[in-house]
Design a protein around this motif. Structure first.
Motif, short mmCIF file in Angstrom:
data_model
loop_
_atom_site.label_atom_id
_atom_site.label_comp_id
_atom_site.label_asym_id
_atom_site.label_seq_id
_atom_site.Cartn_x
_atom_site.Cartn_y
_atom_site.Cartn_z
N ASP A 1 40.62 66.70 0.66
CA ASP A 1 40.89 67.55 -0.50
C ASP A 1 39.70 67.67 -1.45
OD1 ASP A 1 40.99 64.92 -1.30
OD2 ASP A 1 42.73 65.18 -2.63
N ASN A 2 38.67 66.84 -1.23
CA ASN A 2 37.51 66.88 -2.12
C ASN A 2 36.26 67.41 -1.44
OD1 ASN A 2 37.18 64.73 -0.40
ND2 ASN A 2 36.25 63.38 -1.93
N ILE A 3 36.43 68.04 -0.27
CA ILE A 3 35.29 68.59 0.46
C ILE A 3 35.09 70.04 0.02
CG2 ILE A 3 34.27 69.08 2.72
CD1 ILE A 3 36.06 66.91 3.90
N THR A 4 34.04 70.28 -0.74
CA THR A 4 33.80 71.61 -1.32
C THR A 4 33.65 72.68 -0.24
OG1 THR A 4 32.69 70.58 -3.21
CG2 THR A 4 32.30 72.93 -2.84
N ASP A 5 32.92 72.38 0.83
CA ASP A 5 32.69 73.38 1.89
C ASP A 5 33.98 73.75 2.59
OD1 ASP A 5 30.03 73.46 1.28
OD2 ASP A 5 29.36 72.23 2.96
N PHE A 6 34.85 72.77 2.79
CA PHE A 6 36.14 73.05 3.43
C PHE A 6 36.99 73.96 2.53
CE2 PHE A 6 40.48 71.11 4.71
CZ PHE A 6 40.72 72.14 5.61
N THR A 7 36.98 73.65 1.24
CA THR A 7 37.72 74.49 0.29
C THR A 7 37.19 75.92 0.30
OG1 THR A 7 38.17 72.58 -1.12
CG2 THR A 7 38.39 74.76 -2.12
N SER A 8 35.87 76.06 0.30
CA SER A 8 35.26 77.39 0.32
C SER A 8 35.61 78.14 1.60
CB SER A 8 33.74 77.27 0.19
OG SER A 8 33.38 76.71 -1.05
#
Length: 607
Positions: A148-155
């Motif tokens: 939940d804290n992986i910026t690239d995954f969120t993007s």
């Protein structure tokens, strides 16, 4: 003006000039392969995305600057790459687990090693159980990883809202309904009732996120591979399936984009009297157009992350597609649109949307029964089609290299044909026995007489594997008709096949300018064939990896076996879409034949 200057002037003046300027309007040599067919010391059971870096090194050493990949899309139980369950998602089996991003896999090294050992390449075929085994291991890794804290995954999730959630939900519903197609799901899930779907997502949130996470990992790896290959001046040509499986996330999430009462296929020909029924539903192009072609544009937008060029599978289907009722195998099919005058404007509308939607250069698979409008549309747009050497004839003879279309990829073989060495050994100079029998039956010739005539018309010793080899003294189609006791018109398919195949080997050797044993296969003959195809006028020369490797004396023994091929159209077999190369990528880089490949590409002035 030189040939090179003529080429540049033509392509840079075409409708795809911006694409050609980006990649360079110059002659190139390429290699084509399905990713599952290669492996390295690091692969776990099947070719993986990062293996393409090793393949890129081989390409650099042999003068090859295009890698053409068969579709990488997530596939169903038949593992057929052209019958995918998503036209966006990549198949998780291609993921290199040890290299996944933002996850600690150190405690799973033992699991990866066991996968590699259990599913190592054996018997020349992929063991597709590796796919579920990889997904099971990835699930364990995902469960141990905070995401939940992986910026690239969120993007990634934010940038792919058009398709990603629908795909992930579809996959989890499928897991919850083993053996059922989406049309057999509970009504709320089948009809995508909003409340039902929302409740399902809440209950299955973690598993849905897992499928999105796998797609993100695949995205990162394939995008990284492209960057690596670009640095080596190698272009990637991706294959985008024309159709998608009826049992797919695309059809479930956008049923209005498909004509579900119909099945796509191919028109009747000498082999299939009623035509072929592939099962995939044809597109409802009016509905896709009414939505601004967003479905097409989003597919191209996503593919652009991985490919410099894209292959439009079944390009002729953009003009018209053969359809028949989905559950009726007796009613003859027909083209849609039915009126021929509509074919060109219908195709142009779609092609124009594709060209304007992407930086990638489109390439066309224009084989089969090709409408006349296809050729001049491709020429106008500067889109390369395919000139298939063994079928590229004029008045029964093979066309010389300078007659090949400039806007084409010249090929010796395709994934749906035999490899070149097997065409030469088992098919050249022959006709299909089923065609012969069917045509005779249609002409009303008695079976007993047909059996007797075969002894006169064909060489028994050279006829094998369902192929009939013409006797040398059968010197005309008229003589064929007289022996069968029939008029040429009533057996026109046999007369046509005779004209195309009689003394075909002699004609081919003349085309090559090669003197040698007509009945044997030699390294010199294979080399001459590859030299000639690379010298054609075609802007691209893209050969199956097996055709290049047939120049190696030892590999020729394996590749040259009768049942050695990628796919046999019209058949369902464990031998389809499963063949593995008889050597690793590390061994490939050490072959002495690589020098011969480099010489051929350089002598043909291909970059």
């Amino acid at each position: 003006m030189s040939n090179r200057e003529n080429t540049e002037r033509y392509l840079l003046g075409s409708r795809t000039a911006d694409k050609w300027r980006r990649i360079g309007a110059k002659r190139r040599a390429g290699v084509a392969l399905p990713l599952y067919s290669v492996y390295s010391a690091e692969s776990a059971g099947v070719g993986e995305l990062t293996d393409l870096k090793l393949l890129g090194e081989w390409c650099s050493n042999t003068g090859i600057s295009i890698i053409q990949l068969l579709p990488l899309n997530d596939v169903g139980g038949d593992f057929a790459p052209y019958n995918s369950v998503s036209s966006f998602a990549i198949d998780p089996m291609y993921l290199t687990i040890k290299d996944i991003k933002d996850a600690d896999v150190s405690e799973f090294i033992g699991d990866i090693t066991r996968l590699k050992k259990k599913y190592r390449p054996l018997f020349g075929r992929v063991n597709y159980k590796i796919k579920q085994a990889k997904i099971d291991l990835l699930w364990k890794i995902y469960k141990s990883t905070r995401t939940d804290n992986i910026t690239d995954f969120t993007s990634f999730k934010e940038n792919n809202t058009y398709w990603l959630n629908d795909y992930a939900v579809y996959k989890v519903i499928t897991e919850s309904n083993p053996g059922k197609g989406w049309q057999d799901w509970d009504d709320g899930l089948k009809a995508r009732d909003q409340l039902t779907i929302e409740n399902f997502q809440k209950i299955n949130f973690e598993r849905i996120e897992f499928h999105k996470w796998m797609q993100w990992q695949l995205f990162e790896q394939l995008e990284g591979v492209k960057e690596h290959l670009v640095a080596q001046n190698i272009l990637v040509l991706g294959d985008l399936p024309f159709l998608v499986s009826r049992e797919s996330a695309d059809v479930w999430s956008h049923p209005d984009y498909f004509m579900l009462h119909l099945a796509s296929g191919a028109p009747p020909d000498m082999y299939f009297a009623m035509g072929q029924k592939w099962g995939m539903p044809p597109y409802e192009w009016n509905n896709i157009a009414n939505d601004g072609f967003i479905y097409v544009k989003e597919k191209l937008k996503y593919a652009e992350n991985f490919y410099d060029m894209f292959r439009i599978d079944h390009f002729v289907g953009l003009f018209r597609v053969w359809v028949s009722p989905v559950d009726d195998y007796t009613t003859p099919g027909g083209y849609m649109p039915a009126q021929e005058y509509l074919w060109e404007p219908h195709g142009r509308r779609i092609i124009e949307e594709m060209v304007n939607a992407t930086k990638m250069l489109p390439c066309a698979e224009d084989l089969g029964t090709v409408p006349g409008c296809s050729f001049h549309v491709l020429a106008e747009y500067g889109i390369p089609g395919i000139d298939f050497q063994r079928y590229y004839k004029d008045h029964g003879g093979f066309r010389p290299p300078h007659d090949y279309r400039l806007n084409s990829a010249a090929v010796c073989s395709t994934h749906d044909s035999s490899f070149w060495v097997n065409w030469w050994q088992f098919e050249a100079g022959t006709i299909d026995e089923k065609l012969f029998d069917m045509s005779c039956e249609k002409a009303g010739i008695h079976p007993g007489h047909v059996k007797y005539c075969k002894k006169i018309l064909f060489d028994k010793k050279k006829s094998k594997h369902g192929r009939l080899y013409w006797n040398e003294d059968i010197t005309s189609g008229q003589l064929v008709a007289e022996i069968l006791g029939s008029s040429p018109d009533s057996i026109h398919s046999i007369i046509y096949a005779y004209a195309e195949s009689y003394k075909e080997k002699e004609k081919f050797l003349n085309y090559l300018g090669f003197t040698g044993d007509i009945n044997g296969i030699s390294i010199e003959l294979v080399s001459k064939c590859l030299e000639t195809i690379n010298l054609t006028n075609s802007i691209f020369s893209i050969q199956l990896l097996q055709d290049y490797l047939s120049m190696d004396k030892e590999l020729l023994k394996t590749i040259g076996k009768y049942n050695s091929r990628i796919n046999t159209p019209g058949s369902v077999s464990r031998n389809n879409w499963s063949q593995i190369l008889p050597l690793s990528l590390e061994e490939l880089s050490e072959l002495s034949v690589n020098e011969s490949i480099f010489r051929i590409t350089q002598n043909s002035e291909r970059a």
